[in-house]
Design an enzyme around this catalytic site. Structure first.
Site, PDB file in Angstrom:
ATOM      1  CG  ASN A   7      -1.971   1.079   1.211  1.00 22.54           C
ATOM      2  OD1 ASN A   7      -1.859   2.067   0.523  1.00 22.54           O
ATOM      3  ND2 ASN A   7      -2.535   1.231   2.067  1.00 22.54           N
ATOM      4  NE  ARG A  98      -6.389   1.528  -0.179  1.00 24.18           N
ATOM      5  CZ  ARG A  98      -6.369   2.883   0.610  1.00 24.18           C
ATOM      6  NH1 ARG A  98      -5.261   3.210   1.165  1.00 24.18           N
ATOM      7  NH2 ARG A  98      -7.450   3.406   0.803  1.00 24.18           N
ATOM      8  CG  HIS A 187     -13.556   2.928   3.338  1.00 21.65           C
ATOM      9  ND1 HIS A 187     -14.291   3.798   4.198  1.00 21.65           N
ATOM     10  CD2 HIS A 187     -12.502   3.136   3.563  1.00 21.65           C
ATOM     11  CE1 HIS A 187     -13.424   4.648   4.785  1.00 21.65           C
ATOM     12  NE2 HIS A 187     -12.255   4.179   4.678  1.00 21.65           N
ATOM     13  NE  ARG A 249     -11.124  12.361   3.722  1.00 18.41           N
ATOM     14  CZ  ARG A 249     -10.877  10.892   3.505  1.00 18.41           C
ATOM     15  NH1 ARG A 249     -11.877  10.241   3.807  1.00 18.41           N
ATOM     16  NH2 ARG A 249      -9.726  10.449   3.068  1.00 18.41           N
ATOM     17  CD  GLU A 392      -9.269  -1.441   4.629  1.00 19.18           C
ATOM     18  OE1 GLU A 392      -9.403  -0.545   3.536  1.00 19.18           O
ATOM     19  OE2 GLU A 392      -8.924  -0.927   5.695  1.00 19.18           O
TER      20      GLU A 392
END
Ligand code: ADP
Length: 405
Positions: A7, A98, A187, A249, A392
């Site tokens: 990643n 990823r 996601h 956010r 993940e």
């Protein structure tokens, strides 16, 4: 045989190494997990958790200046070699990367070739911070291990099953046709992983698994409605900014607020970008994005922390109602991500007064830290409420394995 998951972010390189008996196996064993961070900063850091020769977990960490991603990959390979986890990158059966944005092009994990790299590059305007960094990781891994098959696993691809009515914004349609303005959702790897875990678990208990709502609550947060294993709606949009309240956010706001602030305060679009992505959410309301400390502050009576928690939970609850309607019913809600997995306070608040939807949480089960049961709903709850840790990297490794085998 081993599979490496990479990643590659703008200033970090995260990696996990898995062992498998053969390409036909479903059984991936985690050998090592690590992070090279603060790349190109004054002081970088390296961390590794790995299984030693006695199959015991050991931790290694070191401060070090890391000039660039090439050096980060070099440091990773040297470290894995010195701990006897991996002799050489050439020995890998596959590398899974990823990749944040696959646009409309990638509906599943894809074997990387020159054409795929070109397409990911062309999608960079949709994820200007992420796709270029992901491509750097891919290019460096290809240089290091040119013969090893490499697979791109996209955050967006799980949501490519959304109906047009769920992904088209009510803007001039030409913006979709000319500029790809639409909901993509993110996601996806996490929502997909926990939905599969939930389905497997519920099938074992002869329960239905057709209608699921997965709630991923980490620093970034999103929620997904899943019908028969397919995403039919999700809260993140064209970018990860839309939807739930997140660490920094804002999630859903009236878009006219940005126009108003620009007009009234003269804030530039770059400043507004920073405002809504980095200075808002939990941090904007109460000064920090760390949910654990926000809950502690709220318990000590801090009204701003309490407000942040209530805004956060209320937004999730509203989406649960919306997705109940989108699914026309519900079999299970699944909480995951750092907050979803660990905060009984947030789970309780989100599910409070949702008995009209058949959702009732059992306080004792919700508060219990026991790993014996995933279920936290009360015996009268028509809907199952599950807590499932996301993984993940394992999902990326499994999808990589599926592609290369
Ligand atoms: P990321 O999206 O960066 O992977 P995580 O999924 O690790 O983030 O989630 C990070 C969030 O989880 C932080 O806000 C952290 O405070 C919160 N968190 C972790 N453990 C707990 C806990 N026991 N109670 C409440 N919040 C927690």
């Amino acid at each position: 045989m081993k599979i490496l998951v990479l990643n590659s972010g703008s200033s970090s390189l995260k990696f996990q190494l898995f062992a498998l008996d053969s390409l036909a196996t479903q059984n991936l064993q985690l050998l090592a997990s690590g992070l090279v961070e603060k790349i190109a900063e004054a002081q970088g850091a390296i961390q590794l958790d790995y299984l030693n020769a006695q199959q015991q977990l050991e931790h290694f960490s070191q401060a070090s200046v890391i000039a660039n991603h090439q050096q980060a990959l070099e440091v990773m390979t040297q470290l894995l070699k010195s701990k006897h986890c991996l002799e050489s990158m050439q020995d890998l059966a596959g590398i899974g990367h990823r990749v944040v944005h696959g646009g409309e092009h990638f509906t599943q994990a894809t074997l990387i070739d020159a054409q795929v790299i070109d397409t990911i590059d062309k999608l960079s305007p949709l994820a200007p911070l992420h796709n270029p960094a992901n491509l750097t990781g891919i290019a460096l891994a290809q240089q290091k291990a040119p013969k090893v098959p490499q697979v791109a696993v996209f955050d967006t691809s799980f949501h490519q099953t959304l109906a047009k009515s769920a992904y088209i914004y009510a803007l001039p349609y030409a913006l979709y046709e000319k500029h790809q303005v639409r909901r993509y959702g993110f996601h996806g790897t996490s929502h997909h992983y926990v939905a599969k875990q939930a389905s497997a678990y519920l099938t074992q208990r002869n329960a239905q698994d057709a209608k699921l709502i997965t709630v991923h609550l980490g620093n970034g947060a999103s929620i997904c409605a899943i019908l028969n294993g397919q995403s039919i709606d999700t809260s993140m949009g064209m970018t990860p900014l839309e939807g739930l309240v997140m660490g920094t956010r804002c999630g859903d706001i009236d878009p006219a607020i940005l126009l108003y602030l620009n007009r009234e305060t003269g804030m530039s679009f770059a400043e507004l970008d920073t405002l809504v992505n980095k200075k808002s959410g939990l941090k904007g309301v109460c000064g920090t994005n760390d949910m654990r400390s926000i809950i502690e502050r709220a318990e000590q009576g801090d009204p701003q922390a309490e407000l942040a928690i209530h805004i956060f939970a209320y937004r999730i609850k509203k989406y649960m109602g919306a997705y109940f309607a989108a699914l026309n019913g519900l079999d299970a809600v699944i909480f995951t991500g750092g907050i979803g997995e660990h905060s009984s306070v947030i789970r309780a608040l989100v599910c409070q007064d949702l008995d009209a939807l058949g959702i009732q949480v059992d306080t004792e089960k919700n508060n219990s830290t026991s790993k014996e049961s995933l279920e936290i709903q009360s015996e009268h709850s028509a809907v199952k409420v599950l807590v499932i840790p996301t993984n993940e990297e394992l999902e990326i490794a499994e999808q990589t394995l599926a592609v290369i085998s």
